[in-house]
Design a protein around this motif. Structure first.
Motif, PDB file in Angstrom:
ATOM      1  N   ILE A 155      44.559   9.324   1.684  1.00 28.25           N
ATOM      2  CA  ILE A 155      43.904  10.593   1.377  1.00 28.25           C
ATOM      3  C   ILE A 155      42.838  10.372   0.307  1.00 28.25           C
ATOM      4  O   ILE A 155      43.046   9.609  -0.624  1.00 28.25           O
ATOM      5  CB  ILE A 155      44.955  11.642   0.933  1.00 28.25           C
ATOM      6  CG1 ILE A 155      44.330  13.021   0.754  1.00 28.25           C
ATOM      7  CG2 ILE A 155      45.692  11.232  -0.310  1.00 28.25           C
ATOM      8  CD1 ILE A 155      45.365  14.149   0.691  1.00 28.25           C
ATOM      9  N   THR A 176      39.633   7.361  -7.383  1.00 26.45           N
ATOM     10  CA  THR A 176      40.342   6.112  -7.077  1.00 26.45           C
ATOM     11  C   THR A 176      39.469   5.216  -6.205  1.00 26.45           C
ATOM     12  O   THR A 176      39.308   4.018  -6.468  1.00 26.45           O
ATOM     13  CB  THR A 176      41.666   6.408  -6.333  1.00 26.45           C
ATOM     14  OG1 THR A 176      42.414   7.355  -7.090  1.00 26.45           O
ATOM     15  CG2 THR A 176      42.480   5.150  -6.132  1.00 26.45           C
ATOM     16  N   ARG A 210      45.752  21.634  -0.713  1.00 24.18           N
ATOM     17  CA  ARG A 210      47.198  21.844  -0.785  1.00 24.18           C
ATOM     18  C   ARG A 210      47.853  20.485  -0.897  1.00 24.18           C
ATOM     19  O   ARG A 210      47.291  19.497  -0.437  1.00 24.18           O
ATOM     20  CB  ARG A 210      47.722  22.565   0.472  1.00 24.18           C
ATOM     21  CG  ARG A 210      47.043  23.883   0.771  1.00 24.18           C
ATOM     22  CD  ARG A 210      47.297  24.912  -0.327  1.00 24.18           C
ATOM     23  NE  ARG A 210      48.712  25.165  -0.520  1.00 24.18           N
ATOM     24  CZ  ARG A 210      49.432  26.016   0.203  1.00 24.18           C
ATOM     25  NH1 ARG A 210      48.864  26.701   1.161  1.00 24.18           N
ATOM     26  NH2 ARG A 210      50.725  26.188  -0.045  1.00 24.18           N
TER      27      ARG A 210
END
Ligand code: IMP
Length: 185
Positions: free
Chosen positions: A100, A106, A150
């Protein structure tokens, strides 16, 4: 459905189907060029397994471990490499496989390290993309699904090392993660 899951976002069948489509696209783009898949541990491993079996180009696999200094959203992107690659990526076509992309911090860090090793090309493939949360511009070439802001688990994604083996991707019930992660808007 697991009792901690609020809602299933993508079923196993939908995920498998979408990964096959993405693998076809990648296979066309890299036709005739061996590809080095650099997978970020541990969340992307299940995605990698399905992607790799559908690719029609020859691939090498290697893995990168990332340790985050911050358990929640307090300090996103404060990471270090905890397990480096075993293989040399000099002059290789490298595709980074992620679970993700959220803020993108990152990946920005990873891409800066990997590009310094002079691969002949460097691109990103992610299972999920929370594009609305992006803080830095990251070139995501391949994505299976764009998702809302979410907290999701399953198909490799975890919360506190749990839920990785759920065969679907689901929204975690908010009372489970709110203490660490903070409320979503
Ligand atoms: P970024 O640096 O903000 O892009 O963070 C990416 C990392 O945050 C991912 O590799 C995951 O470890 C974690 N992450 C972000 N959103 C979620 C989520 O919804 N579920 C599980 N992990 C997540």
């Amino acid at each position: 459905m697991h009792e901690d899951i609020d809602k299933i976002l993508f079923t196993q069948e939908q995920i498998h189907q979408r990964i096959r489509e993405l693998a076809d696209e990648i296979s066309r783009d890299y036709q005739g060029r061996p590809l080095m898949l650099v997978t970020v541990l541990k969340g992307a491993v299940i995605f990698l397994a399905h992607l790799a079996e559908s690719l029609k180009v020859s691939v090498q696999l290697d893995f990168l471990g990332i340790a985050s200094f911050s358990p929640g959203r307090a300090l996103p992107g404060v990471v270090r490499i905890s397990k480096d690659l075993d293989l040399d990526i000099l002059d290789k076509d490298v595709l980074v496989v992620e679970d993700i992309v959220d803020t993108g911090l990152t990946l920005r860090y990873l891409l800066s390290i990997l590009s310094g090793r002079q691969p002949s090309s460097l691109a990103v493939c992610t299972l999920l993309d929370k594009a609305t949360r992006r803080l830095v511009d990251i070139p995501v070439k391949y994505r299976c699904f764009e998702i809302p802001d979410r907290f999701v688990v399953g198909f490799g994604l975890d919360y506190n090392q749990q839920y990785r083996t759920l065969p679907y991707i689901g929204i975690l019930k908010s009372h489970i993660y709110q203490k660490l992660w903070g409320p979503t808007p």
